[in-house]
Design an enzyme around this catalytic site. Structure first.
Site, PDB file in Angstrom:
ATOM      1  N   VAL A   1       0.814  -1.218   0.000  1.00 22.15           N
ATOM      2  CA  VAL A   1       0.000   0.000   0.000  1.00 22.15           C
ATOM      3  C   VAL A   1       0.846   1.267   0.000  1.00 22.15           C
ATOM      4  O   VAL A   1       0.363   2.343  -0.367  1.00 22.15           O
ATOM      5  CB  VAL A   1      -0.986   0.030   1.195  1.00 22.15           C
ATOM      6  CG1 VAL A   1      -1.957  -1.137   1.123  1.00 22.15           C
ATOM      7  CG2 VAL A   1      -0.246   0.059   2.531  1.00 22.15           C
TER       8      VAL A   1
ATOM      9  N   ASN B   1      -7.536  -1.716   6.016  1.00 19.98           N
ATOM     10  CA  ASN B   1      -7.143  -2.379   7.259  1.00 19.98           C
ATOM     11  C   ASN B   1      -5.634  -2.416   7.476  1.00 19.98           C
ATOM     12  O   ASN B   1      -5.185  -2.618   8.611  1.00 19.98           O
ATOM     13  CB  ASN B   1      -7.699  -3.814   7.273  1.00 19.98           C
ATOM     14  CG  ASN B   1      -7.182  -4.625   8.431  1.00 19.98           C
ATOM     15  OD1 ASN B   1      -7.543  -4.406   9.582  1.00 19.98           O
ATOM     16  ND2 ASN B   1      -6.282  -5.569   8.141  1.00 19.98           N
TER      17      ASN B   1
ATOM     18  N   TYR C   1       2.042   5.755  16.593  1.00 15.25           N
ATOM     19  CA  TYR C   1       0.858   4.966  16.212  1.00 15.25           C
ATOM     20  C   TYR C   1      -0.425   5.745  16.489  1.00 15.25           C
ATOM     21  O   TYR C   1      -1.320   5.821  15.638  1.00 15.25           O
ATOM     22  CB  TYR C   1       0.864   3.651  16.989  1.00 15.25           C
ATOM     23  CG  TYR C   1      -0.302   2.742  16.668  1.00 15.25           C
ATOM     24  CD1 TYR C   1      -0.356   2.048  15.464  1.00 15.25           C
ATOM     25  CD2 TYR C   1      -1.341   2.551  17.585  1.00 15.25           C
ATOM     26  CE1 TYR C   1      -1.414   1.202  15.176  1.00 15.25           C
ATOM     27  CE2 TYR C   1      -2.396   1.707  17.305  1.00 15.25           C
ATOM     28  CZ  TYR C   1      -2.434   1.036  16.096  1.00 15.25           C
ATOM     29  OH  TYR C   1      -3.485   0.204  15.811  1.00 15.25           O
TER      30      TYR C   1
ATOM     31  N   ALA D   1      -0.858   8.926  16.686  1.00 15.54           N
ATOM     32  CA  ALA D   1      -0.979  10.048  15.750  1.00 15.54           C
ATOM     33  C   ALA D   1      -1.580   9.591  14.427  1.00 15.54           C
ATOM     34  O   ALA D   1      -2.414  10.291  13.840  1.00 15.54           O
ATOM     35  CB  ALA D   1       0.387  10.684  15.520  1.00 15.54           C
ATOM     36  N   THR D   2      -1.176   8.412  13.954  1.00 14.83           N
ATOM     37  CA  THR D   2      -1.727   7.927  12.688  1.00 14.83           C
ATOM     38  C   THR D   2      -3.199   7.566  12.827  1.00 14.83           C
ATOM     39  O   THR D   2      -3.995   7.809  11.916  1.00 14.83           O
ATOM     40  CB  THR D   2      -0.958   6.704  12.148  1.00 14.83           C
ATOM     41  OG1 THR D   2      -1.112   5.579  13.031  1.00 14.83           O
ATOM     42  CG2 THR D   2       0.515   7.020  11.970  1.00 14.83           C
TER      43      THR D   2
ATOM     44  N   ILE E   1      -7.387  -6.454  20.826  1.00 11.64           N
ATOM     45  CA  ILE E   1      -7.952  -7.637  20.185  1.00 11.64           C
ATOM     46  C   ILE E   1      -6.924  -8.762  20.183  1.00 11.64           C
ATOM     47  O   ILE E   1      -5.716  -8.518  20.049  1.00 11.64           O
ATOM     48  CB  ILE E   1      -8.376  -7.308  18.730  1.00 11.64           C
ATOM     49  CG1 ILE E   1      -9.287  -6.073  18.689  1.00 11.64           C
ATOM     50  CG2 ILE E   1      -9.067  -8.515  18.084  1.00 11.64           C
ATOM     51  CD1 ILE E   1     -10.598  -6.217  19.431  1.00 11.64           C
TER      52      ILE E   1
END
Length: 252
Positions: A68, A94, A159, A161-162, A192
């Site tokens: 991606v 995802n 993480y 911030a994203t 999870i």
């Protein structure tokens, strides 16, 4: 489990579909009748095993390799999907990675890696897919965020911030695409039971469970059920929302 025809004749794309939450989403979308194309980058063996397993059960599932972060590769791959299927009805963004650590200890590579996958990757895929949804004046985009975007923990500045950006992106895109009848929502999972959370669960299980009202970790399929609902006609009046699947995290 949803009716096996609720997503019949729908083409669904899932990034990061080879394992964890992405794998569960692929399984649920396929079970609901969608023709699912899912993308993987580094989890090739798992992705191909998932494809073989679901195809053996009679579901329409195709695994395709795609990074991606590579804009040209994403454009070429989505063009290939259109040649094969001639439509895209559902997109689940995802793909995501975690590189936790204290701010002063982050290298430039660790910061860029998380942003390039979690944010730039989402922009790359969505920009490639949206034109086809706009032509049809229909579509469902579901972005996978995290509770960290709203209630981050120590060592998650990059993480978190994203994921905060994912939430803002979701709301802004919902406003932009609503006139074209395209809905954009996000799911923010809590902790999870997946490979990506294994380390933190091993290190601080009791502390984390103390902050979850339901006193247990979530299951990947519980996130996938919501993704399938949002992709279905049952959610046709839901737009621009960040929906939490976290057992009541940090509410006590």
């Amino acid at each position: 489990m949803f009716n096996q025809t609720v997503l019949e004749n729908k083409i669904a794309l899932v990034t990061g579909g080879g394992r964890g939450i992405g794998k569960a989403i692929v399984e649920e979308l396929a079970t609901a009748g969608a023709d699912v194309i899912f993308f993987y980058n580094s989890s090739g063996d798992k992705a191909l095993a998932l494809q073989e397993e679901l195809q053996s059960k009679g579901f329409k599932v195709t695994a395709m390799k795609m990074d991606v972060r590579d804009r040209k590769q994403v454009t070429a791959t989505i063009d290939e999907v259109i040649k094969l299927k001639n439509q895209i009805d559902i997109l689940v963004n995802n793909s995501g990675i975690v590189k936790d650590g204290l701010l002063m200890g982050f290298t430039e590579e660790e910061i860029r890696a998380v942003f390039d996958t979690n944010i730039i990757g989402m922009f790359n895929v969505t920009q490639s897919v949206v034109p086809y949804m706009m032509r049809k004046r229909a579509g469902k985009i579901i972005n996978i965020s995290s509770v960290s975007g709203n209630a981050p923990g120590r060592g998650q500045s990059n993480y978190a911030a994203t994921k905060g950006a994912v939430n803002a992106f979701t709301k802004a895109l919902a406003v932009e695409l609503a006139p074209r009848k395209i809905q954009v929502n996000a799911i923010a999972p809590g902790v999870i039971e997946t490979d990506i959370s294994q380390e933190v669960r091993n290190a601080a299980a009791d502390q984390i469970l103390a902050e979850i009202l339901l006193k247990r970790f979530g299951k990947a399929e519980e996130v996938a059920y919501l993704a399938t609902f949002l992709a279905s006609p049952y959610a046709d009046y839901i737009n621009g929302q960040i929906m939490y699947v976290d057992g009541g995290f940090k509410m006590g």
